[in-house]
Design a protein around this motif. Structure first.
Motif, PDB file in Angstrom:
ATOM      1  N   ALA A  63       0.834  -1.204   0.000  1.00  0.00           N
ATOM      2  CA  ALA A  63       0.000   0.000   0.000  1.00  0.00           C
ATOM      3  C   ALA A  63       0.867   1.252   0.000  1.00  0.00           C
ATOM      4  N   ARG A  64       1.987   1.198   0.744  1.00  0.00           N
ATOM      5  CA  ARG A  64       2.867   2.355   0.813  1.00  0.00           C
ATOM      6  C   ARG A  64       3.444   2.675  -0.579  1.00  0.00           C
ATOM      7  N   LEU A  65       3.890   1.646  -1.278  1.00  0.00           N
ATOM      8  CA  LEU A  65       4.410   1.862  -2.635  1.00  0.00           C
ATOM      9  C   LEU A  65       3.305   2.335  -3.567  1.00  0.00           C
ATOM     10  N   ALA A  66       2.130   1.706  -3.417  1.00  0.00           N
ATOM     11  CA  ALA A  66       1.038   1.982  -4.339  1.00  0.00           C
ATOM     12  C   ALA A  66       0.523   3.408  -4.174  1.00  0.00           C
ATOM     13  N   ILE A  67       0.585   3.956  -2.966  1.00  0.00           N
ATOM     14  CA  ILE A  67       0.130   5.333  -2.749  1.00  0.00           C
ATOM     15  C   ILE A  67       0.957   6.289  -3.600  1.00  0.00           C
ATOM     16  N   GLY A  68       2.279   6.128  -3.548  1.00  0.00           N
ATOM     17  CA  GLY A  68       3.146   7.002  -4.342  1.00  0.00           C
ATOM     18  C   GLY A  68       2.853   6.884  -5.818  1.00  0.00           C
ATOM     19  N   ARG A  69       2.719   5.656  -6.303  1.00  0.00           N
ATOM     20  CA  ARG A  69       2.474   5.459  -7.730  1.00  0.00           C
ATOM     21  C   ARG A  69       1.100   5.989  -8.123  1.00  0.00           C
ATOM     22  N   GLY A  70       0.109   5.777  -7.234  1.00  0.00           N
ATOM     23  CA  GLY A  70      -1.235   6.247  -7.522  1.00  0.00           C
ATOM     24  C   GLY A  70      -1.294   7.770  -7.613  1.00  0.00           C
ATOM     25  N   LEU A  71      -0.560   8.444  -6.714  1.00  0.00           N
ATOM     26  CA  LEU A  71      -0.549   9.910  -6.747  1.00  0.00           C
ATOM     27  C   LEU A  71       0.072  10.409  -8.055  1.00  0.00           C
ATOM     28  N   VAL A  72       1.110   9.718  -8.518  1.00  0.00           N
ATOM     29  CA  VAL A  72       1.698  10.078  -9.810  1.00  0.00           C
ATOM     30  C   VAL A  72       0.638   9.957 -10.905  1.00  0.00           C
ATOM     31  N   GLY A  73      -0.127   8.880 -10.858  1.00  0.00           N
ATOM     32  CA  GLY A  73      -1.168   8.655 -11.865  1.00  0.00           C
ATOM     33  C   GLY A  73      -2.182   9.794 -11.888  1.00  0.00           C
ATOM     34  N   ILE A  74      -2.661  10.177 -10.696  1.00  0.00           N
ATOM     35  CA  ILE A  74      -3.633  11.271 -10.589  1.00  0.00           C
ATOM     36  C   ILE A  74      -3.042  12.556 -11.171  1.00  0.00           C
ATOM     37  N   LEU A  75      -1.835  12.875 -10.742  1.00  0.00           N
ATOM     38  CA  LEU A  75      -1.219  14.137 -11.171  1.00  0.00           C
ATOM     39  C   LEU A  75      -1.043  14.174 -12.684  1.00  0.00           C
ATOM     40  N   VAL A  76      -0.464  13.114 -13.231  1.00  0.00           N
ATOM     41  CA  VAL A  76      -0.205  13.110 -14.672  1.00  0.00           C
ATOM     42  C   VAL A  76      -1.516  13.187 -15.439  1.00  0.00           C
ATOM     43  N   GLY A  77      -2.499  12.417 -14.982  1.00  0.00           N
ATOM     44  CA  GLY A  77      -3.799  12.438 -15.645  1.00  0.00           C
ATOM     45  C   GLY A  77      -4.404  13.832 -15.640  1.00  0.00           C
ATOM     46  N   GLU A  78      -4.282  14.510 -14.511  1.00  0.00           N
ATOM     47  CA  GLU A  78      -4.914  15.833 -14.411  1.00  0.00           C
ATOM     48  C   GLU A  78      -4.078  16.928 -15.068  1.00  0.00           C
ATOM     49  N   PHE A  79      -2.760  16.734 -15.112  1.00  0.00           N
ATOM     50  CA  PHE A  79      -1.943  17.676 -15.884  1.00  0.00           C
ATOM     51  C   PHE A  79      -2.313  17.577 -17.359  1.00  0.00           C
ATOM     52  N   TYR A  80      -2.529  16.332 -17.794  1.00  0.00           N
ATOM     53  CA  TYR A  80      -2.694  16.093 -19.226  1.00  0.00           C
ATOM     54  C   TYR A  80      -3.996  16.690 -19.745  1.00  0.00           C
ATOM     55  N   ALA A  81      -5.083  16.339 -19.112  1.00  0.00           N
ATOM     56  CA  ALA A  81      -6.363  16.892 -19.542  1.00  0.00           C
ATOM     57  C   ALA A  81      -7.348  16.745 -18.411  1.00  0.00           C
ATOM     58  N   ALA A  82      -7.872  17.835 -17.928  1.00  0.00           N
ATOM     59  CA  ALA A  82      -8.878  17.785 -16.878  1.00  0.00           C
ATOM     60  C   ALA A  82      -9.519  19.152 -16.805  1.00  0.00           C
ATOM     61  N   SER A  83     -10.647  19.221 -16.086  1.00  0.00           N
ATOM     62  CA  SER A  83     -11.266  20.525 -15.890  1.00  0.00           C
ATOM     63  C   SER A  83     -11.377  20.823 -14.411  1.00  0.00           C
ATOM     64  N   GLU A  84     -11.014  19.846 -13.582  1.00  0.00           N
ATOM     65  CA  GLU A  84     -10.977  20.062 -12.139  1.00  0.00           C
ATOM     66  C   GLU A  84     -10.045  19.029 -11.530  1.00  0.00           C
ATOM     67  N   GLY A  85      -9.718  19.235 -10.259  1.00  0.00           N
ATOM     68  CA  GLY A  85      -8.794  18.320  -9.588  1.00  0.00           C
ATOM     69  C   GLY A  85      -7.540  19.051  -9.159  1.00  0.00           C
ATOM     70  N   LEU A  86      -6.856  18.476  -8.175  1.00  0.00           N
ATOM     71  CA  LEU A  86      -5.690  19.138  -7.595  1.00  0.00           C
ATOM     72  C   LEU A  86      -4.572  19.326  -8.632  1.00  0.00           C
ATOM     73  N   GLY A  87      -4.324  18.281  -9.421  1.00  0.00           N
ATOM     74  CA  GLY A  87      -3.278  18.372 -10.439  1.00  0.00           C
ATOM     75  C   GLY A  87      -3.617  19.439 -11.470  1.00  0.00           C
TER      76      GLY A  87
END
Lengths: 252, 258
Positions: free
Chosen positions: A180-204
């Motif tokens: 879970a500890r490893l997966a949290i870091g990887r999951g946060l990367v996923g959220i950030l990249v996804g929201e940097f790439y294309a989004a209309s809301e979200g922290l990233g």
């Protein structure tokens, strides 16, 4: 000893922000490229009181939780089967190892273009990145099951089901928490990249939009919020790890 | 028995490819889905085309440059700093909050700021690669140095060895396996940094190629790019793993920690 660490650590953090503040009060600086801690603090306050940051956080959290939950639900059974069934191990290990070692983040554009800019694509991305630590740690945990315990259950006439519930699953728990500890870091990367790439809301999305519009205090506020969330989640899992597997706490 | 193992492995690698190739021939896909879809044979054709045109080599060179400079910088900073923090207690205490906070936060979050500071060229990617790769190296070196055998350290000291001799004879050799493990993690982070950095505001590089192909619905080119990246990172990861296995032959079989 621990107290000295706390004091020195606290001192260096305070000194760092003070030096930053003082330095920028003395020299002229371009507000498009630099900002001061006092301005960041003000931006944090504004965002928390009335800004959109809360809303952005909940949007990101939703995608994260869905993707992470899916990773747990899929990863643990796959890891169990791989650890306990030899043929499943033979079939899945090379394929999944190759996928784990490859930069799956490269699929982000495809996922977002096919699944849209909503929650689905980000959750899928989080799932894709977070599932492998669960698979491989569960697998490793099953492989480390004590054969003596297995034999005891079998000798007393236990069924396959008894083996899973009485020996394998309890033994695997610390490995899953470490995953879970490893997966949290990887999951946060996923959220950030996804929201940097294309989004209309979200922290990233908020962070990248503030960056694009040169609103540095607000951008730092977003980064700070993310850092607090990441440190909070990681240390919570670490604490859980210390409870379920006290012998592993030395490891990072 | 071993033969059966290989049979299962080959089947599990080939079967998805076969299904992937055959599916669109058996089930006609809706027109919309066709846009995001390319069969393995189409991807192979695209890959050959990219190689022939020299396009792939161009993007690869840029990405490789960013990767190498960033990783080199992170080795140059991460290793000495790791040794220093591992050996000097008060420095460790001072730096700990920063290392912990930066290490726990995904470094990708700094990308917008780095693009503001370093522009959309090569240097913002070098910096994101550096930020991603430096922490696994630093933290692993630190752990390796901290785990130096105190008995061996005392032996060197008892025989009048200097601090430098302690480092050279005991601490650094003992830390080497940790450093190599850190390097393996750092390579993964560095590739992530290159790809994600090139997704946003770049005009060259493999990440750019993938993002551009995706947004112009050229699924074959996109998958070709992903394939090249996968092959590169697999090759790098497994060669470091081989080095790692050689260096840690003496260790008992430990559960793998990624």
């Amino acid at each position: 000893m621990a107290r000295r660490r706390l004091v020195l650590g606290g001192f260096s953090v305070v000194a760092f922000f003070l030096a930053w503040e003082v330095l920028l009060s003395l020299v002229r600086w371009d507000p498009f490229f630099m900002t001061k801690p006092s301005l960041i603090a003000k931006a944090v306050q504004e965002q928390i009181l009335g800004g959109r940051l809360w809303h952005d956080m909940t949007v990101s959290a939703q995608a994260f939780v869905v993707g992470f939950g899916l990773a747990v639900l899929v990863g643990i059974p796959v890891g169990l089967v791989m650890g306990w069934r030899r043929r499943a191990e033979w079939a899945l290990d090379p394929l999944l190892t190759a996928l784990y070692a490859s930069p799956l983040i490269a699929l982000a554009p495809l996922l977002i273009i096919t699944a849209g800019v909503g929650i689905a694509a980000k959750a899928l991305l989080v799932f894709l990145l977070a599932v492998f630590p669960f698979i491989f740690n569960t697998y490793a945990g099953v492989r480390c099951t004590d054969p003596l315990l297995v034999n005891v259950v079998r000798s007393f006439g236990g069924t396959e089901r008894d083996l899973y519930t009485k020996v394998i699953l309890p033994g695997v728990v610390p490995y899953i928490v470490a995953a879970a500890r490893l997966a949290i870091g990887r999951g946060l990367v996923g959220i950030l990249v996804g929201e940097f790439y294309a989004a209309s809301e979200g922290l990233g999305f908020a962070i990248s939009r503030f960056g694009d519009t040169y609103r540095l205090p607000e951008m730092f506020a977003g980064i700070l919020v993310l850092a607090v969330v990441a440190v909070g989640l990681t240390s919570a899992v670490r604490r859980l790890e210390a409870v379920v597997a006290p012998w592993r706490t030395g490891q990072r | 028995m071993n033969r059966e193992r290989y049979a299962w492995a080959t089947a599990s690698l080939l079967l998805p490819l076969l299904v992937w190739e055959a599916l669109p021939r058996l089930l006609p896909l809706p027109r919309g889905a066709r846009l995001f879809f390319a069969t393995p044979s189409e991807i192979a054709v695209a890959l050959v085309g990219l190689l022939r045109g020299g396009e792939l080599q161009q993007h690869f060179t840029v990405s490789a440059l960013e990767f190498l400079i960033g990783l080199g910088l992170s080795v140059a900073v991460g290793l000495p700093l790791g040794v220093l923090l591992g050996r000097v207690r008060w420095l460790d205490d001072l730096f700990d909050p920063f290392v912990t906070a930066l290490n726990a936060t995904p470094r990708i979050v700094w990308l917008p700021l780095l693009m503001l500071w370093f522009g959309i060229g090569v240097w913002s990617k070098v910096m994101i690669v550096f930020l991603g790769a430096v922490f696994p190296l630093l933290v692993n070196t630190y752990e390796g140095v901290r785990n130096a055998d105190p008995v061996l350290v005392n032996v060197v000291r008892s025989f009048g060895g200097s601090e430098w001799q302690v480092a050279r004879m005991v601490v650094l050799p003992g830390a080497l396996p940790y450093v190599v493990a850190g390097l393996r993690l750092a390579i993964g982070r560095a590739i992530l940094g290159v790809v994600v950095g090139e997704f946003f505001g770049a005009s060259r590089g493999l990440g750019y190629m993938i993002a551009a192909a995706a947004s112009s619905y050229r699924a074959d080119v996109m998958f070709a790019g992903v394939l090249v990246l996968m092959a590169l990172s697999l090759a790098l990861t497994f060669s470091v793993k081989a080095v790692e296995a050689r260096l840690t032959r003496w260790r008992p079989d430990a559960a793998e920690s990624f």
